[in-house]
Motif scaffolding. Structure first.
Motif, PDB file in Angstrom:
ATOM      1  N   HIS A 118     -29.857  30.128 -46.455  1.00 43.53           N
ATOM      2  CA  HIS A 118     -29.337  29.387 -47.599  1.00 43.53           C
ATOM      3  C   HIS A 118     -28.419  28.222 -47.208  1.00 43.53           C
ATOM      4  O   HIS A 118     -27.794  27.611 -48.071  1.00 43.53           O
ATOM      5  CB  HIS A 118     -28.609  30.335 -48.553  1.00 43.53           C
ATOM      6  N   GLY A 119     -28.349  27.913 -45.909  1.00 36.96           N
ATOM      7  CA  GLY A 119     -27.539  26.782 -45.459  1.00 36.96           C
ATOM      8  C   GLY A 119     -26.045  26.975 -45.660  1.00 36.96           C
ATOM      9  O   GLY A 119     -25.317  26.009 -45.884  1.00 36.96           O
ATOM     10  N   ILE A 120     -25.585  28.208 -45.582  1.00 38.34           N
ATOM     11  CA  ILE A 120     -24.170  28.508 -45.784  1.00 38.34           C
ATOM     12  C   ILE A 120     -23.460  28.481 -44.436  1.00 38.34           C
ATOM     13  O   ILE A 120     -23.872  29.141 -43.492  1.00 38.34           O
ATOM     14  CB  ILE A 120     -23.992  29.895 -46.445  1.00 38.34           C
ATOM     15  N   THR A 121     -22.409  27.690 -44.375  1.00 37.86           N
ATOM     16  CA  THR A 121     -21.628  27.590 -43.147  1.00 37.86           C
ATOM     17  C   THR A 121     -20.166  27.899 -43.457  1.00 37.86           C
ATOM     18  O   THR A 121     -19.756  27.925 -44.617  1.00 37.86           O
ATOM     19  CB  THR A 121     -21.728  26.183 -42.529  1.00 37.86           C
ATOM     20  N   ALA A 122     -19.388  28.107 -42.423  1.00 35.41           N
ATOM     21  CA  ALA A 122     -17.965  28.379 -42.587  1.00 35.41           C
ATOM     22  C   ALA A 122     -17.165  27.091 -42.500  1.00 35.41           C
ATOM     23  O   ALA A 122     -17.515  26.181 -41.753  1.00 35.41           O
ATOM     24  CB  ALA A 122     -17.503  29.347 -41.490  1.00 35.41           C
ATOM     25  N   ASP A 123     -16.109  27.019 -43.293  1.00 35.36           N
ATOM     26  CA  ASP A 123     -15.176  25.900 -43.202  1.00 35.36           C
ATOM     27  C   ASP A 123     -14.116  26.280 -42.185  1.00 35.36           C
ATOM     28  O   ASP A 123     -13.327  27.201 -42.415  1.00 35.36           O
ATOM     29  CB  ASP A 123     -14.529  25.620 -44.559  1.00 35.36           C
ATOM     30  N   ILE A 124     -14.119  25.592 -41.046  1.00 34.47           N
ATOM     31  CA  ILE A 124     -13.216  25.941 -39.953  1.00 34.47           C
ATOM     32  C   ILE A 124     -12.542  24.698 -39.394  1.00 34.47           C
ATOM     33  O   ILE A 124     -12.998  23.584 -39.620  1.00 34.47           O
ATOM     34  CB  ILE A 124     -13.958  26.666 -38.805  1.00 34.47           C
TER      35      ILE A 124
END
Length: 159
Positions: A118-124
């Protein structure tokens, strides 16, 4: 993640400045400033479930009040102090308070596969190891979006 599952998402924050980021960046449907009594009052009895990710000490009662009957509040953050929870609000509201830790390898892999699909990434924010003390100071000030990641590989100096 919840949006990818098809849920209607409400973000709670004590920081009004995070509203635009929550709606536009995280694609939340709603934003509630948890320090705003009017917004919290309007949220009473409107949510079926809440995943509480806050590790700092915070009141649980307002979140329980936001739940519908049979609603569930799941804690995944670890506040330092014990929670102050009214048994009356749980029993009379037919609400559930639960906790959850990270899953095992199978659940973690399923989550990573779902995120990739789903193209979900973490904000880091990637930081060098010698920035850790400053990062800790920033954490205390709530000046981080949303996780620090220490770049160990590029922090170790060859001798």
């Amino acid at each position: 993640m919840a949006k990818a599952f098809g849920a209607e998402v409400t973000v709670f924050s004590t920081t009004p400045a995070k509203e635009k980021e929550a709606i536009e960046g995280l694609k939340a449907d709603h934003f509630i400033n948890s320090k705003d009594e009017h917004q919290m009052q309007a949220a009473r009895g409107t949510l079926d479930g809440i995943i509480d990710t806050v590790s700092g000490n915070h009141p649980i009662a307002p979140l329980l009040n936001a739940l519908t009957p049979h609603g569930k509040l799941v804690l995944v953050g670890l506040p330092e102090k014990p929670l102050d929870v009214s048994a009356f609000s749980l029993i009379m509201g037919r609400k559930t308070l639960a906790g959850s830790s990270i899953g095992g390898l199978k659940e973690t892999q399923e989550m990573l596969d779902f995120a990739a699909k789903h193209g979900i990434t973490a904000d880091i924010e990637i930081i060098p190891i010698d920035y850790v003390n400053t990062a800790m100071e920033r954490l205390v000030k709530s000046d981080v979006r949303y996780r620090f990641v220490i770049d160990v590989a590029n922090s170790i100096k060859a001798e």
